[in-house]
Motif scaffolding. Structure first.
Motif, PDB file in Angstrom:
ATOM      1  N   ARG A 179       0.767  -1.351  -0.038  1.00 34.68           N
ATOM      2  CA  ARG A 179      -0.020  -0.056   0.073  1.00 34.68           C
ATOM      3  C   ARG A 179       0.948   1.282  -0.017  1.00 34.68           C
ATOM      4  O   ARG A 179       0.435   2.303  -0.342  1.00 34.68           O
ATOM      5  N   ARG A 258     -10.838  -0.388  -3.188  1.00 35.36           N
ATOM      6  CA  ARG A 258      -9.592  -0.647  -3.173  1.00 35.36           C
ATOM      7  C   ARG A 258      -9.264  -2.194  -2.778  1.00 35.36           C
ATOM      8  O   ARG A 258      -8.394  -2.963  -3.034  1.00 35.36           O
ATOM      9  N   GLY A 264      -4.726  -4.830   1.851  1.00 34.18           N
ATOM     10  CA  GLY A 264      -4.646  -3.489   2.660  1.00 34.18           C
ATOM     11  C   GLY A 264      -4.136  -3.900   3.953  1.00 34.18           C
ATOM     12  O   GLY A 264      -3.487  -2.742   4.651  1.00 34.18           O
TER      13      GLY A 264
END
Length: 289
Positions: A179, A258, A264
């Motif tokens: 990320r 996302r 994530g």
């Protein structure tokens, strides 16, 4: 505490002492807002590993829930001790440790703390200098606590290893390293690579005098694995939670958009190694995978 300036965001070096001071101040100032914004999602007694909503009750990364009964567990970067309350409900004896006095005040506000049967003990301390005797705990865990904010994670890992009993498990979650190559935005603008994944320069927010008020450190996946080994652990599993269909919330740069495309969160499941640490690469190794 009222902040009467807009911090400047930059990328620069920040050592362990500066990072620790910044983290303590930031969480003391922002704990109220954090708990107000995210307390509903976190619950009072859930163990959630990250914004995706992966629940320890389903994941079992610490082991089967029934196996937690009677175990001494240390939660590092516990915030308001939500995870520790879940552990206590399983029969464990949790200690919730956090650097921020204000976060621990929220733990007291929610309740269920104070030790004893069914209670959670609270400790205010730095993760790099744990105030416990050797071999005090059976398990240690951290859901986005401490590890992303320290300049020397190996120091923290070695402290965790010290306070764990032989065979003890250490499980921690952090922002997924990939990320860092993308803007921290939940919408389409957060889907294009904007920086080098290999740039380890910390993200720093600083005041008008150049003093850090927030610091976050980037480590690649390879760095994290080497840090785990250098800290005296064996990596058992690396979990990258997928974004579930039920979760429609945005949390900072985390979002369903996302989350459906890039990971994530990274969760490292480790066990205390009983082998010699000789030959382990240095903590600041920059070897490429």
């Amino acid at each position: 505490m009222i902040q009467d300036y807009e911090p400047e965001a930059t990328r620069r070096d920040a050592d362990d002492a500066e990072s620790s001071r910044a983290s303590r101040g930031w969480w003391d100032r922002n704990a109220d807002e954090y708990q107000s914004d995210h307390g509903g999602f976190l619950g009072d007694d859930r163990f959630v590993w990250g914004p995706e909503g992966l629940d320890e009750a389903d994941a079992g990364l610490l082991g089967p829930a029934e196996s937690l009964n009677g175990l001494d567990v240390l939660e590092i970067g516990a915030g308001a001790a939500q995870c520790s309350r879940w552990l206590a409900a399983q029969g464990a004896r949790p200690v919730a440790l956090d650097l921020s006095h204000r976060q621990l005040q929220h733990a007291m506000r929610i309740g269920g703390t104070g030790g004893g049967a069914g209670g959670v003990s609270l400790v205010e301390a730095d993760a790099g200098a744990l105030p416990f005797r050797d071999a005090s705990f059976d398990l240690a865990c951290s859901a986005y606590g401490a590890v992303p904010f320290v300049a020397d994670p190996v120091k923290v890992f070695r402290e965790v290893r010290r306070v764990l009993r032989p065979g003890g498990r250490w499980v921690f979650s952090v922002t997924h390293p990939i990320r860092w190559a993308f803007p921290d935005e939940p919408g389409p603008e957060g889907l294009s690579v904007a920086a080098s994944y290999f740039d380890r320069t910390p993200y720093v927010e600083q005041d008008e005098r150049g003093r850090a008020v927030y610091v976050e450190h980037h480590r690649t996946i390879g760095d994290r694995v080497r840090d785990v080994v250098a800290g005296g652990f064996r990596l058992v599993d690396l979990v990258e939670p997928e974004w579930p269909a039920w979760n429609s919330q945005e949390w900072g740069g985390w979002s369903p958009l996302r989350g459906s495309l890039i990971p994530g969160t990274a969760i490292f499941v480790c066990e205390r190694s009983e082998t010699s640490e000789m030959g382990v690469p240095p903590a600041d190794s920059r070897g490429r995978d």
